[in-house]
Design an enzyme around this catalytic site. Sequence first.
Site, PDB file in Angstrom:
ATOM      1  N   ARG A 172       1.140  -1.372  -0.123  1.00 17.19           N
ATOM      2  CA  ARG A 172      -0.112   0.151   0.097  1.00 17.19           C
ATOM      3  C   ARG A 172       0.935   1.534  -0.335  1.00 17.19           C
ATOM      4  O   ARG A 172       2.076   0.883   0.315  1.00 17.19           O
ATOM      5  CB  ARG A 172      -0.876   0.073   1.141  1.00 17.19           C
ATOM      6  CG  ARG A 172      -1.513   0.685   1.750  1.00 17.19           C
ATOM      7  CD  ARG A 172      -2.425   2.024   2.430  1.00 17.19           C
ATOM      8  NE  ARG A 172      -3.647   2.551   2.771  1.00 17.19           N
ATOM      9  CZ  ARG A 172      -4.183   3.020   3.547  1.00 17.19           C
ATOM     10  NH1 ARG A 172      -3.626   2.634   4.483  1.00 17.19           N
ATOM     11  NH2 ARG A 172      -5.113   3.746   3.254  1.00 17.19           N
TER      12      ARG A 172
ATOM     13  N   ARG B 127      -1.189   9.950   3.373  1.00 17.35           N
ATOM     14  CA  ARG B 127      -1.715  10.551   2.489  1.00 17.35           C
ATOM     15  C   ARG B 127      -2.352  11.219   2.616  1.00 17.35           C
ATOM     16  O   ARG B 127      -3.544  11.385   4.613  1.00 17.35           O
ATOM     17  CB  ARG B 127      -2.616  10.139   1.453  1.00 17.35           C
ATOM     18  CG  ARG B 127      -3.593   8.774   2.333  1.00 17.35           C
ATOM     19  CD  ARG B 127      -4.394   8.503   0.759  1.00 17.35           C
ATOM     20  NE  ARG B 127      -6.127   7.638   1.046  1.00 17.35           N
ATOM     21  CZ  ARG B 127      -6.756   7.764   1.644  1.00 17.35           C
ATOM     22  NH1 ARG B 127      -6.990   9.268   1.976  1.00 17.35           N
ATOM     23  NH2 ARG B 127      -7.211   6.751   1.832  1.00 17.35           N
TER      24      ARG B 127
ATOM     25  N   ARG C 188      -0.419   9.000  -5.662  1.00 16.39           N
ATOM     26  CA  ARG C 188      -0.101   8.086  -4.142  1.00 16.39           C
ATOM     27  C   ARG C 188       0.649   7.360  -4.561  1.00 16.39           C
ATOM     28  O   ARG C 188       1.640   6.934  -3.489  1.00 16.39           O
ATOM     29  CB  ARG C 188      -0.791   8.782  -3.297  1.00 16.39           C
ATOM     30  CG  ARG C 188      -1.352   7.470  -3.677  1.00 16.39           C
ATOM     31  CD  ARG C 188      -2.913   8.115  -2.444  1.00 16.39           C
ATOM     32  NE  ARG C 188      -4.602   7.262  -2.337  1.00 16.39           N
ATOM     33  CZ  ARG C 188      -5.642   7.643  -3.134  1.00 16.39           C
ATOM     34  NH1 ARG C 188      -4.963   8.863  -3.667  1.00 16.39           N
ATOM     35  NH2 ARG C 188      -6.886   6.495  -3.787  1.00 16.39           N
TER      36      ARG C 188
ATOM     37  N   ASP D 108      -4.798  -0.232   0.147  1.00 16.60           N
ATOM     38  CA  ASP D 108      -5.000  -0.773   0.692  1.00 16.60           C
ATOM     39  C   ASP D 108      -6.293  -2.086   0.414  1.00 16.60           C
ATOM     40  O   ASP D 108      -6.370  -3.039   1.281  1.00 16.60           O
ATOM     41  CB  ASP D 108      -6.073  -0.327   2.118  1.00 16.60           C
ATOM     42  CG  ASP D 108      -6.704   1.301   1.400  1.00 16.60           C
ATOM     43  OD1 ASP D 108      -7.590   1.286   0.455  1.00 16.60           O
ATOM     44  OD2 ASP D 108      -7.408   1.953   2.611  1.00 16.60           O
TER      45      ASP D 108
END
Length: 425
Positions: free
Chosen positions: A40, A44, A110, A287
Amino acid sequence: MLEIRKCVVIVLLLCVNSIKCEIDDGSKQGQLVFAHVIYRHGDRTPVDPYPNDPYKDRKYWEEGYGQLTNVGKEQHYQLGQFFRKRYRKLLENGNYLRDFIYVQSTDVDRTLMSAESNLAGLFPPEGNQIWDNQIKWQPVPIHTIPEQLDGVLASKRPCARYTMAAKKYQKSQEFQDLLNKYKSLFQYLEQNSGTSIKTLDDAQYLYNTLWIENLKNYTLPEWTKKIFPGGDLQWVADRSFQVQTNTPELARLKSGFLLREMLDRFDQKIASKLNPDRGVWVYSAHDTTVANILNSLQLFEPPRSPPYTATVLFELYKKGDSYYIEIFYKNSTNENLSPLNMPTCGVRCSIRDFRRIYETVIPTESFEKECEVSLLSLTYEEVEYRGLDGSWLALTLLLLVVLAIVLMAWKMFQQERNMRWYHRI
């Protein structure tokens, strides 16, 4: 004297058992030859603040919404250093060479930035790879495709069969009972947050925003004290990560293509057909990716929201002429990993046994074939799960019949007119 002998025997048995346990301790058995890594992204900012959020203004999130923070970069830099130690022998002693590693990311800022930060820790330039003495970094390729085309890692490519299976599961008695159990919680969240809370995912998104704001030491609204932290909202948020893969069919269509890809690559490695003959394959994702793969393999117990940099390691070992898989789960803190216990297989599993145990969640056809839905092959119940009703289906079939009759009549009329024209000639 007899009692002393008994004690000696017991001690010897305990010693033998302890030695056996040490010998059986997973990765000590064989030589690590290949690894798949799924992680993951790092820390963030909130993806989508709720309407009544006192911190929804962009001034509170200088990176922007849903973006990796400096903390997240540092987290992945450290994870990269962990990989450098663990996989040094698979990576030509830590020097970057394209033939030894491949990095794939979902097409999200991200996750791409997390992969970049991770590779900075994994491959600090040494020797002739130093291109600037002031910059202890070197560029390493990261591969990606648009999310709507990605049916393997991002799992966002449209799949009609999955959509239908998800609706079917959400209408099940088990799922409806769960929603009814937390109906009052959802109403409380709606009234105070100003956003619609109808599903476990809705609750999870709100929980995640509150969790991030709390992590940043922002003072949360008074109404949140009743439900955050801990309690029912956290329980619902944790279990929301099971929803996408909570039946064999859902698991097959959500995580199965990624599982199959890794297994096929293991087979190629064993058969010496992997070209280039890499040692590590890295997936930078989310996730949900981590939770879905663990839940699909029945290894997600108890369900917990995967923390930042949560990582699943699929490692291939060789012992003599035999090969086996071990799976490890690394959360954000544990350094000493223990292999997970796979159902009926234990801590290690041959490729053949792994495919047999998880055959219901490993696709056998192409993505298109697995995902297609033929209207004529659906049962009445499946038609409803697809979002249609019986009257709609009956009307559709009636229109098709009428259309067919009209076309046939038109064709016969054309043929008769042509014949009359021919006779006149």
